[in-house]
Design a protein around this motif. Structure first.
Motif, PDB file in Angstrom:
ATOM      1  N   GLY A  51      31.848  24.562  -5.324  1.00  4.87           N
ATOM      2  CA  GLY A  51      33.039  24.150  -4.584  1.00  4.87           C
ATOM      3  C   GLY A  51      34.307  24.390  -5.371  1.00  4.87           C
ATOM      4  O   GLY A  51      35.312  24.875  -4.825  1.00  4.87           O
ATOM      5  N   LYS A  52      34.292  24.090  -6.669  1.00  3.64           N
ATOM      6  CA  LYS A  52      35.480  24.275  -7.511  1.00  3.64           C
ATOM      7  C   LYS A  52      35.821  25.757  -7.650  1.00  3.64           C
ATOM      8  O   LYS A  52      36.985  26.147  -7.537  1.00  3.64           O
ATOM      9  CB  LYS A  52      35.239  23.660  -8.893  1.00  3.64           C
ATOM     10  CG  LYS A  52      34.945  22.172  -8.874  1.00  3.64           C
ATOM     11  CD  LYS A  52      34.575  21.668 -10.257  1.00  3.64           C
ATOM     12  CE  LYS A  52      34.141  20.216 -10.218  1.00  3.64           C
ATOM     13  NZ  LYS A  52      33.710  19.736 -11.556  1.00  3.64           N
ATOM     14  N   ALA A 123      39.162  29.999   5.808  1.00  9.64           N
ATOM     15  CA  ALA A 123      38.671  29.308   4.610  1.00  9.64           C
ATOM     16  C   ALA A 123      38.040  27.962   4.966  1.00  9.64           C
ATOM     17  O   ALA A 123      37.002  27.582   4.405  1.00  9.64           O
ATOM     18  CB  ALA A 123      39.811  29.114   3.614  1.00  9.64           C
ATOM     19  N   VAL A 124      38.651  27.228   5.899  1.00 11.81           N
ATOM     20  CA  VAL A 124      38.113  25.924   6.302  1.00 11.81           C
ATOM     21  C   VAL A 124      36.742  26.092   6.947  1.00 11.81           C
ATOM     22  O   VAL A 124      35.812  25.315   6.670  1.00 11.81           O
ATOM     23  CB  VAL A 124      39.095  25.219   7.259  1.00 11.81           C
ATOM     24  CG1 VAL A 124      38.429  24.002   7.902  1.00 11.81           C
ATOM     25  CG2 VAL A 124      40.348  24.777   6.510  1.00 11.81           C
ATOM     26  N   VAL A 125      36.605  27.101   7.807  1.00  7.61           N
ATOM     27  CA  VAL A 125      35.298  27.358   8.434  1.00  7.61           C
ATOM     28  C   VAL A 125      34.277  27.752   7.374  1.00  7.61           C
ATOM     29  O   VAL A 125      33.111  27.318   7.413  1.00  7.61           O
ATOM     30  CB  VAL A 125      35.427  28.447   9.512  1.00  7.61           C
ATOM     31  CG1 VAL A 125      34.044  28.815  10.073  1.00  7.61           C
ATOM     32  CG2 VAL A 125      36.336  27.993  10.634  1.00  7.61           C
ATOM     33  N   ALA A 126      34.693  28.557   6.392  1.00  6.75           N
ATOM     34  CA  ALA A 126      33.787  28.957   5.305  1.00  6.75           C
ATOM     35  C   ALA A 126      33.374  27.742   4.477  1.00  6.75           C
ATOM     36  O   ALA A 126      32.216  27.614   4.073  1.00  6.75           O
ATOM     37  CB  ALA A 126      34.467  30.002   4.423  1.00  6.75           C
ATOM     38  N   GLU A 131      29.440  23.676   2.950  1.00 11.43           N
ATOM     39  CA  GLU A 131      29.071  22.262   2.823  1.00 11.43           C
ATOM     40  C   GLU A 131      27.728  21.983   3.470  1.00 11.43           C
ATOM     41  O   GLU A 131      26.952  21.151   2.982  1.00 11.43           O
ATOM     42  CB  GLU A 131      30.155  21.389   3.468  1.00 11.43           C
ATOM     43  CG  GLU A 131      31.475  21.343   2.685  1.00 11.43           C
ATOM     44  CD  GLU A 131      32.572  20.663   3.470  1.00 11.43           C
ATOM     45  OE1 GLU A 131      32.266  20.047   4.518  1.00 11.43           O
ATOM     46  OE2 GLU A 131      33.748  20.758   3.057  1.00 11.43           O
ATOM     47  N   ASN A 132      27.462  22.661   4.585  1.00 10.11           N
ATOM     48  CA  ASN A 132      26.182  22.460   5.260  1.00 10.11           C
ATOM     49  C   ASN A 132      25.042  23.246   4.608  1.00 10.11           C
ATOM     50  O   ASN A 132      23.889  22.828   4.667  1.00 10.11           O
ATOM     51  CB  ASN A 132      26.300  22.864   6.733  1.00 10.11           C
ATOM     52  CG  ASN A 132      27.092  21.860   7.545  1.00 10.11           C
ATOM     53  OD1 ASN A 132      26.571  20.851   8.005  1.00 10.11           O
ATOM     54  ND2 ASN A 132      28.383  22.126   7.707  1.00 10.11           N
ATOM     55  N   SER A 133      25.375  24.377   4.001  1.00 12.88           N
ATOM     56  CA  SER A 133      24.344  25.198   3.362  1.00 12.88           C
ATOM     57  C   SER A 133      23.990  24.691   1.972  1.00 12.88           C
ATOM     58  O   SER A 133      22.831  24.720   1.568  1.00 12.88           O
ATOM     59  CB  SER A 133      24.827  26.651   3.273  1.00 12.88           C
ATOM     60  OG  SER A 133      25.084  27.174   4.556  1.00 12.88           O
ATOM     61  N   TRP A 134      24.999  24.229   1.224  1.00 15.65           N
ATOM     62  CA  TRP A 134      24.782  23.733  -0.136  1.00 15.65           C
ATOM     63  C   TRP A 134      25.450  22.358  -0.286  1.00 15.65           C
ATOM     64  O   TRP A 134      26.449  22.215  -1.001  1.00 15.65           O
ATOM     65  CB  TRP A 134      25.378  24.703  -1.165  1.00 15.65           C
ATOM     66  CG  TRP A 134      24.870  26.102  -1.027  1.00 15.65           C
ATOM     67  CD1 TRP A 134      23.587  26.527  -1.187  1.00 15.65           C
ATOM     68  CD2 TRP A 134      25.629  27.267  -0.702  1.00 15.65           C
ATOM     69  NE1 TRP A 134      23.490  27.885  -1.004  1.00 15.65           N
ATOM     70  CE2 TRP A 134      24.737  28.374  -0.695  1.00 15.65           C
ATOM     71  CE3 TRP A 134      26.982  27.504  -0.415  1.00 15.65           C
ATOM     72  CZ2 TRP A 134      25.150  29.664  -0.407  1.00 15.65           C
ATOM     73  CZ3 TRP A 134      27.399  28.792  -0.121  1.00 15.65           C
ATOM     74  CH2 TRP A 134      26.487  29.856  -0.127  1.00 15.65           C
ATOM     75  N   PRO A 135      24.941  21.344   0.393  1.00 14.08           N
ATOM     76  CA  PRO A 135      25.598  20.028   0.408  1.00 14.08           C
ATOM     77  C   PRO A 135      25.690  19.376  -0.962  1.00 14.08           C
ATOM     78  O   PRO A 135      26.573  18.546  -1.199  1.00 14.08           O
ATOM     79  CB  PRO A 135      24.715  19.211   1.358  1.00 14.08           C
ATOM     80  CG  PRO A 135      23.387  19.905   1.351  1.00 14.08           C
ATOM     81  CD  PRO A 135      23.692  21.354   1.180  1.00 14.08           C
ATOM     82  N   SER A 136      24.819  19.728  -1.871  1.00 13.97           N
ATOM     83  CA  SER A 136      24.835  19.097  -3.193  1.00 13.97           C
ATOM     84  C   SER A 136      25.873  19.719  -4.125  1.00 13.97           C
ATOM     85  O   SER A 136      26.210  19.149  -5.157  1.00 13.97           O
ATOM     86  CB  SER A 136      23.449  19.212  -3.851  1.00 13.97           C
ATOM     87  OG  SER A 136      22.463  18.591  -3.056  1.00 13.97           O
TER      88      SER A 136
END
Length: 273
Positions: A51-52, A123-126, A131-136
Motif C-alpha cells: 500500500g505504501k 487510482a481509487v478503483v485500483a 484492498e480486496n485482493s491483498w487485504p493484509s
C-alpha cells in the motif's frame, strides 16, 4: 462589468477547448487512466509495504505528469500567443491585457482538472481492487488518502503555472521562457531536501548560519513542489495536521494569486508590436 466577465469566461472556455483538443492532451488523459493499473505490477513485488509503495508511485507519477503538462502544453500555448501575435487577436476585441492573461491562466488551470479527476478515479478503483485482493497488505481507505493528497500536491503546481505566466509576460521567446521555468522548477525541487537535511543537528553545526537563512529565504519565495511531508505521511497512514494543511493551502493559493497579479502588471507595460 458584465461585458468584462463575459470576455473572461469566453476566453477561459476557449482556452480549455484549445488545450483539450490537442493530441498530446488526449494521449495524456488515456495514459493517466491506465497508469495506476500498470503500477500495480511493480507494486506487487513489495508485498509487506504494498500500500505504501503503490501510493508513493502514484504521487511520483502525479508530479511527473503535472510537470509534463506545464512544459509541453502550457509553455507552447503561451509561446505561440506571444511569438506569433495570437494574443493581439484577443486584445482587439477589445479585451484588456489583464483579462486576457487571467482568461488564459484560468483556462489552463481548468484543463488540468479532467486529467486529475480521471487519474484519481482510476487510482481509487485500483486501490479498491488491491484492498480486496491483498487485504493484509493494503490498508482500507487508502484511495481516500491518495485523493486527499493528490489535491494538495496539485496546489504548488498552480503556483508554478502562475510563475510561468509571470516569466512569459516579460520573456522574449520560447528559449527564455523554458530556461527560466526550468530553473525555477529545479530550485523548487532541490531546496526542500537541503532544508530538511539542515534540520539535522550534525549538519546544522557544520553549516554557516547565513547559508541556512539564505536557503530558507529562497524557499519562502518559491513553491515547494515536492510536498514531501504530505506524500510521506499519507503513504504511511499518518494524520496531517489541519493547521499545517490550511497554512499550506493558503501559502500556495496566495502565491499563485500574487504571481498572476504581478504578471498582469508586467504584461501591461510590454510592447507587443
Amino acid at each position: 462589468m458584465d461585458n468584462n466577465m463575459n470576455q473572461l469566461i469566453t476566453l477561459t472556455w476557449f482556452t480549455l477547448k484549445e488545450v483539450a483538443y490537442q493530441r498530446i492532451y488526449k494521449i495524456l488523459l488515456v495514459t493517466l487512466i491506465i497508469i495506476p493499473w500498470l503500477l500495480l505490477i511493480p507494486t506487487s513485488l513489495f508485498l509487506l509495504d504494498m500500500g505504501k509503495v503503490f501510493m508513493d508511485m502514484l504521487f511520483t507519477t502525479q508530479h511527473a505528469w503535472l510537470t509534463a503538462y506545464l512544459f509541453f502544453l502550457a509553455v507552447p500555448l503561451l509561446v505561440r500567443d506571444i511569438e506569433q501575435g495570437v494574443c493581439s487577436i484577443f486584445l482587439t476585441l477589445p479585451m484588456s491585457r489583464e483579462k486576457y492573461l487571467w482568461g488564459r491562466f484560468i483556462g489552463i488551470l481548468f484543463s488540468i482538472l479532467p486529467l486529475l479527476l480521471c487519474y484519481i478515479i482510476s487510482a481509487v478503483v485500483a486501490f479498491f481492487w488491491a484492498e480486496n485482493s491483498w487485504p493484509s497488505y493494503v490498508l482500507a481507505d487508502s484511495g481516500l488518502s491518495f485523493s486527499y493528497g493528490s489535491i494538495l500536491i496539485l496546489l504548488p503546481y498552480l503556483a508554478l503555472a502562475a510563475v510561468l505566466f509571470l516569466i512569459a509576460a516579460g520573456a522574449s521567446g520560447s528559449a527564455e521562457i523554458t530556461l527560466f521555468l526550468l530553473s525555477v522548477w529545479l530550485i523548487c525541487w532541490a531546496l526542500p531536501p537541503v532544508l530538511d537535511a539542515l534540520q539535522n543537528i550534525e549538519v546544522a553545526e557544520s553549516t554557516p548560519a547565513w547559508t541556512g537563512m539564505l536557503l530558507y529565504g529562497i524557499n519562502q519565495l518559491l513553491p515547494d513542489l515536492s510536498s514531501s511531508q504530505i506524500s510521506l505521511k499519507l503513504a504511511h497512514q499518518l494524520p496531517l495536521n489541519p493547521a499545517s494543511v490550511f497554512a499550506y493551502c493558503i501559502q500556495h493559493t496566495t502565491y499563485a494569486a500574487l504571481a498572476i497579479i504581478a504578471a498582469s502588471a508586467v504584461f501591461k507595460r510590454r510592447d507587443l508590436s
